[in-house]
Enzyme design. Sequence first.
Site, short mmCIF file in Angstrom:
data_model
loop_
_atom_site.label_atom_id
_atom_site.label_comp_id
_atom_site.label_asym_id
_atom_site.label_seq_id
_atom_site.Cartn_x
_atom_site.Cartn_y
_atom_site.Cartn_z
N GLY A 185 0.89 -1.20 0.12
CA GLY A 185 0.05 0.19 -0.10
C GLY A 185 0.79 1.18 0.00
CG HIS A 186 1.24 3.72 -3.21
ND1 HIS A 186 0.94 2.43 -3.94
CD2 HIS A 186 2.49 4.03 -4.07
CE1 HIS A 186 1.53 2.11 -5.20
NE2 HIS A 186 2.65 2.95 -5.03
#
Length: 614
Positions: free
Chosen positions: A527-528
Site C-alpha cells: 500500500g502507498h
Amino acid sequence: MTKDIEYLTADYDNEKSSIQSVIDAIEGQDFLDVDTTMDDAVSDVSSLDEDGAISLTSSVVGPQGSKLMGYYQNELYDYASQLDSKMKEIIDTPFIEDIDKAFKGITNVKLENILIKNGGGHGRDTYGASGKIAKGDAKKSDSDVYSIDEILKSDQEFVKVIDQHYKEMKKEDKKLSKSDFEKMMTQGASCDYMTVAEAEELEEQKKKEEAIEIAALAGMVVLSCINPVAGAVAIGAYSAYSAANAATGKNIVTGRKLSKEERIMEGLSLIPLPGMGFLKGAGKSLMKLGFKGGEKFAVKTGLQKTMQQAVSRISPKMGMMKNSVLNQSRNFAQNTHVGQMLSNMRGQATHTVQQSRNWIGQQAQNVKRIVNNGLDKEIAHPFKQQLAPAGMGGIKFAETTTLRNMGQNIKRAVTPQNHVTHGPKDSMVRSEGKHSISSHEMNSSKYVESPNYTKVEFGEHYARLRPKKLKANIEYTTPTGHIYRTDHKGRIKEVYVDNLSLKDGDRNSHAQRTVGGEDRLPDDDGGHLIARMFGGSKDIDNLVAQSKFINRPFKEKGHWYNLEKEWQEFLNSGKEVKNIKMEVKYSGNSQRPTIFKVEYEINGERNIRRILNK
C-alpha cells in the site's frame, strides 16, 4: 589537503538501537499521565454504560511511575555523559600517541642528506634499474651515488614540472625567487610535525604570526608541512608508507585494497612531485589528518591535476628508478623503524575499537537491566475491578502486578478493539464493528523539525543492505516535497504533506509484492502511504504491507481507499487538502503496521482518521 581515517560505526549504531529498545520497553506507559488516562477511561466507559453494570475505580500511580522514569532517565544520562570521555580515552588518545611516535622518526629529514645509490643496473641508463636509498658510508662524490638535487635536474621533463609549481607558488607570493624555490625543494627539511598537545598550547598563545593553521580538536592530528615538495619526497618516496602501498596494493594502516588508479597515485608519490603521501585515502570521519602548507609556500591549486598529467611524462630512467624503489619497499616497510610503528598503529586501532565495543555493550546492558528490573517488580495492584460483565472485555486483574503489565492493561482498556474507543474529549464515537474512527479537533499537526532525526538527501536514505532497507532514525524529502521519518528499525514512522496536489506517479510491482518481508500476510497489498495520484513514491520509501480489505474498495470496508478517493474529490472540486500528518504504528519488531493515524485539514477544518490494518 585533508584526509580522514574512518572507524566502522556499525557497533555504535547497534548500541543506539539497544538504547532505543529500552525506551520501547516503556513506550506508551508514561506514568505521569496514567492517572489522567484512567480518569478519562472511567468517564468514557460510564458514559456508554447505560444500565450502570460496570464499576471501575483506580488509585493514584503517577508518583511511583514518575520516580521510576526519573531514575531511568538519570541512569541513561550518566551513561551517555561518559561516552565522550571514554571514546577519547580508549580510541583518540592511544591513536594520537602512536601517530606522534611514528612521525618522530621521519620529521625534519634533510633532503640534501638523502643519496640514491646505483645498485648495478644493466647499463641502459644513468641510474640503473636497481637504484635504492644509500646506506652506510656512501658519499655524494662516489660515481654511483646521486643526490636528490642531481636526480631532479637530470631530466628536462622534471624541470618543467618544477617550473610549473614554481609558477603556482609565485601566484601566492610575488617575492618568491626561483633560486629560493629550488633551494627549498632540494635542500629543505621534509616536514615539521606538531603534536596535538603542542598545537593546543600554540593555539592558547595565539602565535598566529608563526603558526600554520592548526585545528587542535580531540581526535585530530595536524601535520604542518612547511615544504610540500620536500614532504612528498621524504614522506612519500623515502618513508615506507606510499612505497609499500603501491607495491602491495593495499593501505598498510587500514588494510583496504587500493584500486588501480590509487596505486598509480601512490606510485607518483615516489617521485618528487608535490603531494602528501602519508595516511591519504584512508576514509572519512572521526580522525582527521590535515596537511596544510604555510602561506608562503602553499600550492593551493593544480596539484592533483598536475600529478595526473605527469603520468605520461615520466622518463624511462626515472620510471625504472621508481620501480626499483617499489621492489625494495616490501622489506623496507616490514623491517624499518617507521614500518614497524605503522604496523603497531594498525594493531592498536583494532584493539582500541574492540575495547570500546566491550565497554559500550556492558553499559547498555546495565541500563536495560536496571529499567527492566524496575518495570517487572511486582507491586500491589492499584485497580479494583468490582464488576465487568460488558464493555471492558472481561479483563482480569490479579492481586499484584508489574508496572509493565499495568501499562499494557491500561492500553488494552482504552483501545477500539472492543467497540469502545477514547478519542479527543469532545468526541466519543462507537465504531459499530468498523476499523475507522473519525473526529474533529482544533489542534494543528504541521511539520516541526526534530533533533531526533538525521536529515538525509533523497537517494541517500537507503541502507547498503540486501534486500533494500531504509536507514534508521532519518528524515528524507521526496522530489514532490513529501517528508518521511523512520524509526530505530528503519520503518516508516511519520509522513508529512504540506499541501496535497494531484500528480501522476509510477508503480513498482516488485516492491509492492515484497514490502513487509516475512511479516507480510497473505491478504496484504503493497500500500502507498501517499497515493500515486498525489505524486507518491513508487518504492519502499512510501510503501507498507497493508491489508487489501482497507486498501481496496470492499463493501463496508476499504477505509484507506475511501480516504484517498475523498481527498481526490476535494481537490477536483477546488478545495484544499493541507497539513497532512500520518503516524504509522507497529507491534514489536514487526515490519507490518498495526494502525494508521491520519490527520489533515479540509479548507481549514481539522480531521482525524484511525484505521486498523485488517
